[in-house]
Scaffold this active site. Structure first.
Site, mmCIF file in Angstrom:
data_model
loop_
_atom_site.group_PDB
_atom_site.id
_atom_site.type_symbol
_atom_site.label_atom_id
_atom_site.label_comp_id
_atom_site.label_asym_id
_atom_site.label_seq_id
_atom_site.Cartn_x
_atom_site.Cartn_y
_atom_site.Cartn_z
ATOM 1 C CB ILE A 34 -0.979 -0.009 1.195
ATOM 2 C CG1 ILE A 34 -2.120 0.987 0.977
ATOM 3 C CG2 ILE A 34 -0.260 0.260 2.507
ATOM 4 C CD1 ILE A 34 -3.070 0.590 -0.119
ATOM 5 C CB ALA A 35 4.117 2.048 1.607
ATOM 6 N NE ARG A 36 7.422 -2.063 -2.485
ATOM 7 C CZ ARG A 36 8.645 -1.969 -2.994
ATOM 8 N NH1 ARG A 36 8.797 -1.497 -4.224
ATOM 9 N NH2 ARG A 36 9.704 -2.361 -2.305
ATOM 10 C CE LYS A 66 -9.209 3.803 4.363
ATOM 11 N NZ LYS A 66 -8.123 3.379 3.458
ATOM 12 C CG HIS A 94 -1.628 2.312 12.342
ATOM 13 N ND1 HIS A 94 -2.809 2.193 11.630
ATOM 14 C CD2 HIS A 94 -0.653 1.831 11.525
ATOM 15 C CE1 HIS A 94 -2.555 1.648 10.446
ATOM 16 N NE2 HIS A 94 -1.262 1.425 10.368
ATOM 17 N NE ARG A 104 8.988 -5.518 8.008
ATOM 18 C CZ ARG A 104 8.475 -6.692 7.679
ATOM 19 N NH1 ARG A 104 8.233 -7.579 8.616
ATOM 20 N NH2 ARG A 104 8.198 -6.971 6.422
ATOM 21 C CE1 TYR A 108 9.503 1.637 10.062
ATOM 22 C CE2 TYR A 108 8.872 0.673 12.168
ATOM 23 C CZ TYR A 108 9.034 0.566 10.799
ATOM 24 O OH TYR A 108 8.712 -0.610 10.175
#
Length: 447
Positions: A65-67, A151, A133, A87, A112
């Site tokens: 989803i990040a891509r 979400k 999250h 990671r 992070y």
């Protein structure tokens, strides 16, 4: 004060929507203590972003989803992908080669925090599993960053209230990524309903059901310990639209099915929710799950007609408006199509259908940043809390619970009135400086 369980022994904070995430050994260095992470100390409001320079994004997580989201950043004028954290240095570097941005050189939580401290990042997009999250939001807010979080923003209502309080204390933009509300078709459909095109609104119906989702114990979707299950992964789409349309419900009644792919606990696989509003004058029916092929539409029913967000309602491009033409059986129907944005051809193919539409969410966030706002119209913060609390009630009726459902509630009860007056963000504010200083030291050691 332990508000997060030590979960590395049970499940790794895997990237959101990664294909098969097998647990990896814990990192030898820990950036932020699991007991608190970083909390917010400062008050104040955000300053508008200068109109002449691009919005600089940091990507936290390198999953699928990040891509897709990063492709939309590249497709959006006035935006740049500044940095990415994964990671491992290898996953960040691989992501960077495809989409650009400076890869972090630390591992795990250290990476992070490296991203959160980056001076060339305005806003962080969090695309990890929902288990992580809340603390990642707090980490970024404590470092002064704006946040767009996939979400569900949190595991439950208690976490949602905590991060919303922290964002308001910090004066930073926090947005839960309910992208549907930014699609032009959804904006137009809700405008028609709001302006009375179908008369007085009576009911709302929405479905997001599709089959062929395997219950793989190695996939976080199927892991209770990672916040898996249909409610938090797909149910939030139709439920968000229902609550956005009708407000706070008088009652919620849910029933459905569940499975137990891992020994830790059950996850729900399908659900039907009935909601009552305004003393029973209005209602909603929401269905979702992974067992059958549903209509995947959203329908507003009024005294004069109905509006339909056609399949796929979570990423809509077609509206159908049907009005009664004087008597029963006589109707007029009009349709309105909205073109799909284009995907940059030089980038890898998208993983999820209709991910081109992330550009609408990105534009909405940009508008909020340029205006100096700390909330965005696609998902105001109170809406995020209301949704999380509604999902808590649904899961309770389905018999689905997570470890996090007891942690923060126990802490709140123990603190009593002081908690209510000061809030968690203020209570643990001193941990911000301590946590970030520790992060900087450990980050240097890891490198």
């Amino acid at each position: 004060l332990c508000i997060q369980r030590r979960r590395l022994e049970r499940v790794q904070p895997s990237e959101r929507h990664s294909s098969r995430s097998s647990p990896a050994p814990p990192s030898p260095t820990r950036l932020i203590p699991r007991a608190t992470t970083a909390f917010i100390m400062q008050n104040g409001a955000t300053s508008p972003l200068t109109s002449g320079r691009p919005v600089r994004w940091g990507i936290l997580g390198t999953g699928r989803i990040a891509r897709d989201f990063s492709a939309a950043i590249i497709a959006s004028a006035g935006h740049e992908l500044a940095a990415v954290a994964g990671r491992s240095p290898a996953s960040a570097a691989d992501f960077s080669r495809a989409y650009g941005g400076r890869p972090t050189i630390a591992s795990g939580d250290c990476a992070y925090a490296e991203l959160a401290r980056a001076e060339d990042v305005d806003i962080v997009y969090i695309a990890t599993v929902q288990l992580c999250h809340a603390e990642q939001i707090l980490l970024c807010l404590a470092a002064g960053k704006h946040v767009l979080c996939e979400k569900p923003m949190c595991m439950n209502g208690a976490e949602a209230r905590m991060v919303v309080a922290a964002a308001r204390k910090a004066g930073r933009l926090l947005v839960e990524g309910h992208w549907t509300h930014g699609w032009p078709a959804a904006v137009e459909a809700t405008r028609l309903v709001r302006e009375g095109a179908i008369g007085e609104l009576l009911s709302f119906h929405s479905d997001f059901s599709f089959p062929n989702v395997p219950l793989d114990p190695q996939d976080t979707h199927s892991q209770n310990e990672a916040g898996g299950g249909a409610s938090l992964l797909v149910g939030v789409y139709p439920m968000s639209m229902a609550l956005r349309t009708l407000g706070a419900p008088d009652s919620i009644h849910a029933f459905g099915t569940s499975a137990r792919p891992t020994p830790h606990g059950a996850v729900d696989t399908s659900c039907q929710v009935s909601l009552s509003f305004n003393g029973g004058k209005q209602s909603a029916v929401v269905t979702y799950g992974w067992l059958g092929e549903g209509a995947q539409e959203s329908v507003w029913v009024g005294t004069k007609g109905r509006v339909v967000l056609c399949n796929p309602a979570h990423a809509p491009t077609l509206i159908r408006l049907t009005l009664q033409a004087g008597k029963r059986g006589k109707y007029t129907t009009t349709e309105q199509n909205f073109p799909m944005p284009s995907h940059p051809l030089h980038l890898p193919p998208l993983t999820f259908p209709h991910s081109e539409g992330f550009v609408y969410e990105i534009k909405a966030v940009e508008n909020a940043l340029r205006a100096g706002q700390t909330e965005c119209f696609i998902m105001p913060l109170d809406d995020s809390v209301q949704l999380a609390e509604a999902m808590d009630l649904i899961r309770k009726q389905l018999g689905i619970s997570y470890d996090q459902d007891t942690r923060l509630h126990q802490l709140s009860a123990a603190l009593g009135p002081w908690w209510q007056r000061a809030g968690l963000a203020t209570l643990l504010g001193v941990a911000a400086a301590t946590g970030l200083a520790l992060g900087a030291a450990l980050g240097r050691r890891a490198r």
